[in-house]
Structure formats: structure tokens, C-alpha cells
Motif scaffolding. Sequence first.
Motif, PDB file in Angstrom:
ATOM      1  N   SER A  66      39.524   5.137  53.092  1.00  0.00           N
ATOM      2  CA  SER A  66      39.893   6.325  52.313  1.00  0.00           C
ATOM      3  C   SER A  66      39.885   5.990  50.819  1.00  0.00           C
ATOM      4  O   SER A  66      40.152   4.848  50.416  1.00  0.00           O
ATOM      5  CB  SER A  66      41.279   6.842  52.724  1.00  0.00           C
ATOM      6  N   TRP A  67      39.597   6.987  50.032  1.00  0.00           N
ATOM      7  CA  TRP A  67      39.590   6.809  48.584  1.00  0.00           C
ATOM      8  C   TRP A  67      39.824   8.169  47.920  1.00  0.00           C
ATOM      9  O   TRP A  67      39.661   9.227  48.554  1.00  0.00           O
ATOM     10  CB  TRP A  67      38.270   6.201  48.115  1.00  0.00           C
ATOM     11  N   ASP A  68      40.236   8.106  46.673  1.00  0.00           N
ATOM     12  CA  ASP A  68      40.493   9.329  45.909  1.00  0.00           C
ATOM     13  C   ASP A  68      39.264   9.676  45.081  1.00  0.00           C
ATOM     14  O   ASP A  68      38.629   8.806  44.477  1.00  0.00           O
ATOM     15  CB  ASP A  68      41.692   9.140  44.988  1.00  0.00           C
ATOM     16  N   ARG A  77      40.135  20.977  37.720  1.00  0.00           N
ATOM     17  CA  ARG A  77      39.927  19.572  38.096  1.00  0.00           C
ATOM     18  C   ARG A  77      41.102  19.087  38.938  1.00  0.00           C
ATOM     19  O   ARG A  77      42.266  19.314  38.581  1.00  0.00           O
ATOM     20  CB  ARG A  77      39.792  18.722  36.839  1.00  0.00           C
ATOM     21  N   ARG A  78      40.755  18.418  40.059  1.00  0.00           N
ATOM     22  CA  ARG A  78      41.784  17.932  40.967  1.00  0.00           C
ATOM     23  C   ARG A  78      41.289  16.693  41.684  1.00  0.00           C
ATOM     24  O   ARG A  78      40.096  16.382  41.679  1.00  0.00           O
ATOM     25  CB  ARG A  78      42.167  19.013  41.980  1.00  0.00           C
ATOM     26  N   THR A  79      42.236  16.038  42.326  1.00  0.00           N
ATOM     27  CA  THR A  79      41.921  14.811  43.070  1.00  0.00           C
ATOM     28  C   THR A  79      42.038  15.082  44.574  1.00  0.00           C
ATOM     29  O   THR A  79      43.050  15.619  45.037  1.00  0.00           O
ATOM     30  CB  THR A  79      42.872  13.675  42.679  1.00  0.00           C
ATOM     31  N   GLU A  80      40.993  14.710  45.294  1.00  0.00           N
ATOM     32  CA  GLU A  80      40.982  14.872  46.756  1.00  0.00           C
ATOM     33  C   GLU A  80      40.742  13.526  47.425  1.00  0.00           C
ATOM     34  O   GLU A  80      40.058  12.663  46.868  1.00  0.00           O
ATOM     35  CB  GLU A  80      39.891  15.862  47.183  1.00  0.00           C
ATOM     36  N   GLU A  81      41.301  13.408  48.608  1.00  0.00           N
ATOM     37  CA  GLU A  81      41.124  12.169  49.371  1.00  0.00           C
ATOM     38  C   GLU A  81      39.918  12.302  50.298  1.00  0.00           C
ATOM     39  O   GLU A  81      39.780  13.295  51.016  1.00  0.00           O
ATOM     40  CB  GLU A  81      42.381  11.860  50.194  1.00  0.00           C
ATOM     41  N   ARG A  82      39.072  11.317  50.246  1.00  0.00           N
ATOM     42  CA  ARG A  82      37.907  11.259  51.144  1.00  0.00           C
ATOM     43  C   ARG A  82      38.152  10.175  52.187  1.00  0.00           C
ATOM     44  O   ARG A  82      38.803   9.168  51.920  1.00  0.00           O
ATOM     45  CB  ARG A  82      36.632  10.942  50.364  1.00  0.00           C
ATOM     46  N   ARG A  83      37.575  10.403  53.370  1.00  0.00           N
ATOM     47  CA  ARG A  83      37.773   9.459  54.479  1.00  0.00           C
ATOM     48  C   ARG A  83      36.448   9.149  55.156  1.00  0.00           C
ATOM     49  O   ARG A  83      35.574  10.009  55.257  1.00  0.00           O
ATOM     50  CB  ARG A  83      38.742  10.031  55.523  1.00  0.00           C
ATOM     51  N   ARG A  84      36.335   7.947  55.605  1.00  0.00           N
ATOM     52  CA  ARG A  84      35.188   7.523  56.422  1.00  0.00           C
ATOM     53  C   ARG A  84      35.715   6.749  57.621  1.00  0.00           C
ATOM     54  O   ARG A  84      36.388   5.731  57.470  1.00  0.00           O
ATOM     55  CB  ARG A  84      34.231   6.643  55.617  1.00  0.00           C
ATOM     56  N   GLU A  85      35.429   7.274  58.800  1.00  0.00           N
ATOM     57  CA  GLU A  85      35.860   6.615  60.029  1.00  0.00           C
ATOM     58  C   GLU A  85      34.676   5.851  60.626  1.00  0.00           C
ATOM     59  O   GLU A  85      33.554   6.363  60.683  1.00  0.00           O
ATOM     60  CB  GLU A  85      36.381   7.638  61.039  1.00  0.00           C
TER      61      GLU A  85
END
Length: 483
Positions: A66-68, A77-85
Motif C-alpha cells: 500500500s502507498w499514498d 487535491r487529496r491523498t488516496e491510498e492505493r493497494r496491490r495484492e
Amino acid sequence: MKHPLFAKIAALAAVGMLLLFGLGLIKDVVRDRQLYRSAAAHGVAQSLAGPQTLIGPLVHSACVESWDETVGTGAERRTEERRREFLLTAPPERLQVQSAALMQERARGLHKVNAYTLKAHLTAQWPDLAALRPEGTVRGSRMQCGAPILMLAVQDARGIRAAQVDVDGSAQVLRPGTFHPVYARGLHAALPEGLRHREGVLTAALDLELVGTERLAIVPLGGTTEVQMQSTWPHPSFAGRFLPSEREVGDGGFTARWRLSSLATTAQQDIAKGRTVCDTPGDGGDRCADSFSVAFVDPVNPYTLSDRAAKYGVLFIALTFVAVGLFELMSNGPHAPPLRGSLPPEGAAFSSWDGPATKRLRVHPVQYLLVGSALCSFFLLLVSLSEHLPFGLSYALAAGACVLLLGYYASHMLGGRWRGLPFGAGIALLYGLLYVLLQLEQTALVVGAVALFAVLAAVMVLTRKVDWYGLAARRMPVQEVAA
């Protein structure tokens, strides 16, 4: 009738078509019984366990990266969390399998199915679990991984009867399922997290008792894979992508050994990509994972042998009709002896008697039909008897009954027992040859071809002096021979 010879040929052609139709119906019966047997095997597999495939042992770990990430511009403008499984897998560097398959015959109605109980000892070694150490794809990402899972996948988990595993000499608790997204059926043991970063060899020893039916397949998952299999079954069929490097097959069973390197197989890559293990290994090409298998086949499958026998039915009928025609032809030749009941009056010579001595042998198309029907009934008798008796005994009973019937009938049809006995002996020889062909596998074609050539040569020798145009032009008065 103006052309009696052509009329008889037409009648025999009609008889032949009727017999071919009857043979087709008998073949349909054999195919139906084969379908019933397949349904019975499926029923046993549904109640017990189906064919089995072993995949593993394998260690895997499910991870999430996961990363922001900043999205939008300005006030939005905003920050979202991305995920890779993703899933990390570590196949063993060395895999050894010692196994023994104990056969158990199961039945559903009249149909028998080969079941087995596999007792296997699997030993897997990893130099380390470095393959389970995740690497990020985004700078500053966060990694979370589940505990390493030691798994063994099977095709039908209902067949698992007992299992235990030791990791580095320490017993582990086994639980159902594998937690693998593709190969979900089987068992697993959760390993300590510290093993992921430990240096040194990891060894797992697993004892497994597994029940299955008809076929067992193994995926060569190790860097080097050594498999030894023993069984009391004397008729194994080895298939898949790899044949045994050594095998010994005898009446008491078989022993087979496989030695494979990851240089010769893509099994590790196939399992990492989640490819399926095909029911018939090797038939799916690149879509299937590499594997090899042993099928516990029954070489005396009565339906398979009956189907093979029925395929010779047309040849049987043709040869028998040729034999009857030869008897009819030779009996009416210029040097043929008088038939039974055609003796001249007392004191008269054959050369001067023109009464019943002109009586000729003629076989009616109805008699051809009855002879052909008796030949067809053999195949129906064979498949029905073989469902209750051993195939060899069933064949002997069906063939013996037909030979006696045809020999008795031919002694009246051909005008004497001395004609009926050779005819019955010829039919018995045909049945004997067919049985030999059914027992042969690799040489059945050459034996059948040689036998057919010998029969053709005999017919040509016997008829080498026949005036065929004279037969068609002959206008002698004829009288049917009383049966």
C-alpha cells in the motif's frame, strides 16, 4: 426366373444389409453399457473420491503493498491510498515422494471401479525462504504479509484420510484448505513468521493417506523431483508429460521411479501462474501445468473388448457367407458326390442314371440370414455374459454355443454331417482367431492382416478352376435340398 444367379446375389445383398443393421444395434447396446459403466464410475467417485492430483508441498504468503498517492489539483487535491495484492510462492528445491497404492475394488450394480488408498511420505527442502521476502514496486510503500503457509493441494479433498507434518523436526497442526486462490482443496499448516528471514535449510516431512479412483497424478514441483511408487496393480498405464525413468511391471504389481529436474519442466512456473492441472495430463498443451500420472486400468474391460470384437462382425459374416458359397459351389461341380437321398435305384450305375442324381445343393437366402443371425447373436451373448462372468469364460461359452448351433444347422443345410463338421470347425477357428486378436495389442493388426490374406489365398486356390461364366449360363433344372 430368367437370371437366377443375379436374383440370388440381390437376395444375399438384402440379407447382408439386414445383418449389418442388426450388428449396428448390437454395437449400440455395447456403447450403452459402456455409458452405464462410466456413470457407475462417476457415482463411485461422487460417493468416495475421484481421481487425485498432488501439488506440493509448497510455501506461500499473501502480501499487500500500500502507498499514498495524491490525486486532483487545487482545492480538490487529496491523498488516496492505493493497494496491490499479490501472492509469493516458494517451491521446494528438492522434493522426494515415497508412495504405495493399495487397490480396492468398488462396485455400483454390475460395474466395478478401481479405487486405491495411497500412503505417501513426502520430503521437501528449501535452502531458504528468500522467495517470500516482498519487494516494493513504489518508493515509500508499506508491506504487509500474512504468515507463511505450508500447503499440499489435492484434486478431491474428500479422499484425505490421515495426514501429519513435521517442519525441521517439529510437528505442526494441519488444517483443511490451502488458502491458495487457485488450488484451494487440500491442507495447510501455518509457519512461524521468523522462518521468512531465517537463513539455512528448511525441511518438511509429510505423511499422507489419500483415497482416490482410477488415476493418480503428481506435479513435479521441486528443483529436483524424485518419486517412487509401488502398487499391487499389475496393469498400470503411465501418462502425462513424463514417463518413469525406471519401471518394473509384473503379475504381482509394479514399481516406478521418476527423476526430474526443473530444467526439464515448467511445473514451478505453471503453478506460480495458477495454471490448472488437466484431468488427462499432457492434453492441454500450454494451458495445463506439467504433471505425470498413473492410471489403474483394467485390461479385461468387457465392454471395450466386446466393442473391439463387434468391429470384426462384418468380416465374420462375409467369411462365413464365402464358406457357405464355396460348399454350394464345390458340391455342384462336375466331380461332386451325390447328395444324401439322391442314390440311384438298386443295380443302376451313376453314369447312366439321370433321375435324382441331378439333384443339386442350393442354399436359400433365408438360410444365409439364419446363419448370419447366429453369428450376430454371439456378440450379444458375449457382452451380456461378460457382465457376470470372467471375459475368457464368457467368450468360450458364447463361441461354443454358436459353433454347436451352426455346425448342427450346417449338417442339414449342406446335405450331410460330413459337410457340417468342417463348416463348424471353420467357425470355431474364426472364433479362436478373434480371441487371439482381442488379447493382442501391438501386433493385432499384423496378425489380422496375415490371417485375412491366408483366407483369401485359400479361397482363390479352391476356386482357381471354376468357370464363373458357365455358372451364370447353366440352365439345369434344380430342386431344393430338404433340411
